[in-house]
Design an enzyme around this catalytic site. Structure first.
Site, PDB file in Angstrom:
ATOM      1  N   THR A  29      -1.871 -19.936  18.222  1.00 13.09           N
ATOM      2  CA  THR A  29      -2.344 -18.571  18.411  1.00 13.09           C
ATOM      3  C   THR A  29      -2.634 -18.257  19.871  1.00 13.09           C
ATOM      4  O   THR A  29      -2.441 -17.124  20.323  1.00 13.09           O
ATOM      5  CB  THR A  29      -3.606 -18.322  17.557  1.00 13.09           C
ATOM      6  OG1 THR A  29      -3.356 -18.740  16.221  1.00 13.09           O
ATOM      7  CG2 THR A  29      -3.987 -16.860  17.537  1.00 13.09           C
TER       8      THR A  29
ATOM      9  N   LYS B 217     -10.355 -19.029  16.086  1.00 14.72           N
ATOM     10  CA  LYS B 217      -9.189 -19.172  16.971  1.00 14.72           C
ATOM     11  C   LYS B 217      -8.672 -17.808  17.431  1.00 14.72           C
ATOM     12  O   LYS B 217      -8.098 -17.690  18.521  1.00 14.72           O
ATOM     13  CB  LYS B 217      -8.092 -19.981  16.275  1.00 14.72           C
ATOM     14  CG  LYS B 217      -7.610 -19.407  14.940  1.00 14.72           C
ATOM     15  CD  LYS B 217      -6.410 -18.509  15.067  1.00 14.72           C
ATOM     16  CE  LYS B 217      -6.009 -17.931  13.730  1.00 14.72           C
ATOM     17  NZ  LYS B 217      -4.772 -17.132  13.802  1.00 14.72           N
TER      18      LYS B 217
ATOM     19  N   ARG C 173       0.825  -1.209   0.000  1.00 18.15           N
ATOM     20  CA  ARG C 173       0.000   0.000   0.000  1.00 18.15           C
ATOM     21  C   ARG C 173       0.861   1.263   0.000  1.00 18.15           C
ATOM     22  O   ARG C 173       0.510   2.266  -0.623  1.00 18.15           O
ATOM     23  CB  ARG C 173      -0.924  -0.012   1.232  1.00 18.15           C
ATOM     24  CG  ARG C 173      -1.824   1.183   1.385  1.00 18.15           C
ATOM     25  CD  ARG C 173      -2.810   0.974   2.522  1.00 18.15           C
ATOM     26  NE  ARG C 173      -2.131   0.650   3.773  1.00 18.15           N
ATOM     27  CZ  ARG C 173      -1.643   1.555   4.623  1.00 18.15           C
ATOM     28  NH1 ARG C 173      -1.743   2.845   4.346  1.00 18.15           N
ATOM     29  NH2 ARG C 173      -1.067   1.177   5.740  1.00 18.15           N
ATOM     30  N   ARG C 174       2.014   1.206   0.672  1.00 14.39           N
ATOM     31  CA  ARG C 174       2.909   2.362   0.747  1.00 14.39           C
ATOM     32  C   ARG C 174       4.138   2.152  -0.134  1.00 14.39           C
ATOM     33  O   ARG C 174       4.769   1.096  -0.078  1.00 14.39           O
ATOM     34  CB  ARG C 174       3.337   2.608   2.194  1.00 14.39           C
ATOM     35  CG  ARG C 174       2.203   3.118   3.071  1.00 14.39           C
ATOM     36  CD  ARG C 174       2.667   3.263   4.513  1.00 14.39           C
ATOM     37  NE  ARG C 174       2.848   1.958   5.147  1.00 14.39           N
ATOM     38  CZ  ARG C 174       3.703   1.726   6.144  1.00 14.39           C
ATOM     39  NH1 ARG C 174       4.480   2.700   6.591  1.00 14.39           N
ATOM     40  NH2 ARG C 174       3.791   0.544   6.682  1.00 14.39           N
TER      41      ARG C 174
ATOM     42  N   LYS D 187      -8.191 -14.366   7.747  1.00 14.17           N
ATOM     43  CA  LYS D 187      -8.909 -15.221   8.684  1.00 14.17           C
ATOM     44  C   LYS D 187      -9.912 -14.363   9.449  1.00 14.17           C
ATOM     45  O   LYS D 187      -9.540 -13.580  10.316  1.00 14.17           O
ATOM     46  CB  LYS D 187      -7.935 -15.895   9.653  1.00 14.17           C
ATOM     47  CG  LYS D 187      -6.972 -16.875   8.966  1.00 14.17           C
ATOM     48  CD  LYS D 187      -5.989 -17.497   9.946  1.00 14.17           C
ATOM     49  CE  LYS D 187      -5.086 -18.503   9.249  1.00 14.17           C
ATOM     50  NZ  LYS D 187      -4.097 -19.120  10.164  1.00 14.17           N
TER      51      LYS D 187
ATOM     52  N   ARG E 272      -0.648 -11.755  17.872  1.00 14.25           N
ATOM     53  CA  ARG E 272      -1.195 -10.419  18.136  1.00 14.25           C
ATOM     54  C   ARG E 272      -2.472 -10.500  18.961  1.00 14.25           C
ATOM     55  O   ARG E 272      -2.710  -9.672  19.856  1.00 14.25           O
ATOM     56  CB  ARG E 272      -1.465  -9.692  16.823  1.00 14.25           C
ATOM     57  CG  ARG E 272      -1.941  -8.257  17.000  1.00 14.25           C
ATOM     58  CD  ARG E 272      -2.279  -7.623  15.667  1.00 14.25           C
ATOM     59  NE  ARG E 272      -1.154  -7.658  14.743  1.00 14.25           N
ATOM     60  CZ  ARG E 272      -1.246  -7.471  13.442  1.00 14.25           C
ATOM     61  NH1 ARG E 272      -2.441  -7.253  12.904  1.00 14.25           N
ATOM     62  NH2 ARG E 272      -0.192  -7.496  12.669  1.00 14.25           N
ATOM     63  N   ASN E 273      -3.307 -11.501  18.699  1.00 13.01           N
ATOM     64  CA  ASN E 273      -4.562 -11.623  19.432  1.00 13.01           C
ATOM     65  C   ASN E 273      -4.322 -11.970  20.894  1.00 13.01           C
ATOM     66  O   ASN E 273      -4.943 -11.400  21.793  1.00 13.01           O
ATOM     67  CB  ASN E 273      -5.448 -12.683  18.766  1.00 13.01           C
ATOM     68  CG  ASN E 273      -5.992 -12.217  17.439  1.00 13.01           C
ATOM     69  OD1 ASN E 273      -6.959 -11.472  17.380  1.00 13.01           O
ATOM     70  ND2 ASN E 273      -5.357 -12.630  16.350  1.00 13.01           N
TER      71      ASN E 273
ATOM     72  N   ALA F  62       3.723 -15.614  11.645  1.00  9.78           N
ATOM     73  CA  ALA F  62       4.499 -15.114  10.507  1.00  9.78           C
ATOM     74  C   ALA F  62       5.997 -15.088  10.768  1.00  9.78           C
ATOM     75  O   ALA F  62       6.793 -15.500   9.923  1.00  9.78           O
ATOM     76  CB  ALA F  62       3.997 -13.720  10.121  1.00  9.78           C
TER      77      ALA F  62
END
Length: 335
Positions: free
Chosen positions: A249, A192, A33-34, A107, A256-257, A141
């Protein structure tokens, strides 16, 4: 053999999957995007904003121009967040090469429509949902970008398409399996994130392994109930796209979650947790609402998901909802 592949999106998972494809010998072009992100990938073989310290392969390039990125692509990987997928794909629709295999990394369940990501892609692109490949599994990741061994599931009703992406992504550290249960893989991948929020909250409140193990196991039961109600194969939830993705996860500080939930469990507001995450909202924060609505629509009981919606969007106290979960009526484990 699929050789030329475009990855639309240059976040952590999009970049890691692009590296997987390049390390498997494919010619990969990313869209960012950038322009500054595209330039860094193209010229320095790095994406320091998302995967600092990771060197990207020479056969992976990037551009800020979607038309340039998509020209001649034999497969197109959609690597943007679930709630922005519709808007992004609408802008790219006329640029998609005819016959290219569409692959979804997103997801989630779309707010409002309650559609899975492959359903959104099919609606916008005009491609049959049976031909869209969905990637799921324990896909943290950074670990994958570091070349740590990992498995994944590539789901598509048209099995040959899943096989084509399997062959294009298989390398020394990334082992993809095929599946035809798209519904199960997408429900598992979305749900999840919500369960990981609950595990993070538990950790943030100082609770231990027994609590998180209970949340993971009962969360698995929730996602399986919803998935089978929507037509998924129950066995999918015992595999990489179910328990595999869920455990990774819910357990890893790289999630992150889970990290977002931990901040909420320590008493931070949603806004404070978002600021600490660099302005990014964890997918589970949005998905808990859409998954909750989808469950209500189909008469499926998902108490952990309901609790996460109340904490994230109704201001409920994590300790209070935890007490309410423990105080639910007693029942048989499999009922």
């Amino acid at each position: 053999m699929v050789q030329r592949i475009t990855v639309l999106g240059a976040g952590s998972w999009g970049t890691a999957f692009a590296k997987v494809l390049a390390d498997a010998g494919r010619d990969v072009t990313m869209w960012a995007r950038r322009e500054e992100v595209a330039g860094e990938i193209r010229e320095r073989h790095a994406n320091s904003g998302y995967l600092p310290g990771i060197e990207l392969p020479a056969n992976l390039t990037a551009t800020h121009d979607p038309a340039e990125a998509l020209a001649g692509a034999e497969a197109v990987v959609l690597a943007v967040p679930s709630q922005s997928l519709r808007a992004n794909l609408s802008g790219w629709r006329e640029l998609l090469p005819r016959g290219a295999i569409l692959v979804s990394l997103a997801k989630g369940v779309e707010l409002g429509t309650l559609k899975r990501m492959s359903e959104v892609i099919a609606e916008i692109s005009g491609v049959s949902g049976d031909e869209i490949v969905v990637v799921s599994g324990p896909n943290l990741a950074r670990e994958i970008a570091q070349g740590q061994p990992a498995g994944a599931v590539l789901a598509c009703a048209v099995h040959d398409r899943a096989v084509a992406i399997q062959q294009a992504s298989f390398n020394s550290y990334f082992r993809p399996y095929t599946n035809t249960d798209v519904v199960g893989c997408e429900v598992g991948g979305a749900a999840k994130n919500v369960i990981a929020l609950s595990c993070g909250m538990a950790v943030g409140m100082g609770l231990g392994a027994n609590t998180t193990a209970t949340l993971i196991t009962r969360g698995l039961a929730e996602m399986a109930r919803l998935g089978t109600k929507l037509g998924a194969d129950p066995l999918t939830f015992a595999g990489l796209a179910g328990v595999g993705d869920l455990v990774a996860t819910c357990s890893s500080p790289l999630s992150r979650n889970r990290t977002f939930g931990e901040r909420l469990g320590r008493g931070e507001t949603l806004e404070q947790a978002q600021a600490a995450a660099g302005g990014q909202v964890a997918e589970g924060v949005m998905s808990c609402t859409s998954i909750r609505e989808l469950a209500h629509k189909h008469g499926v009981d998902m108490p952990i998901t309901d609790a996460m919606h109340r904490v994230c969007h109704e201001g409920a106290d994590p300790r209070q909802v935890g007490a309410e979960l423990l105080g639910r009526r007693q029942k048989h484990e499999w009922s």
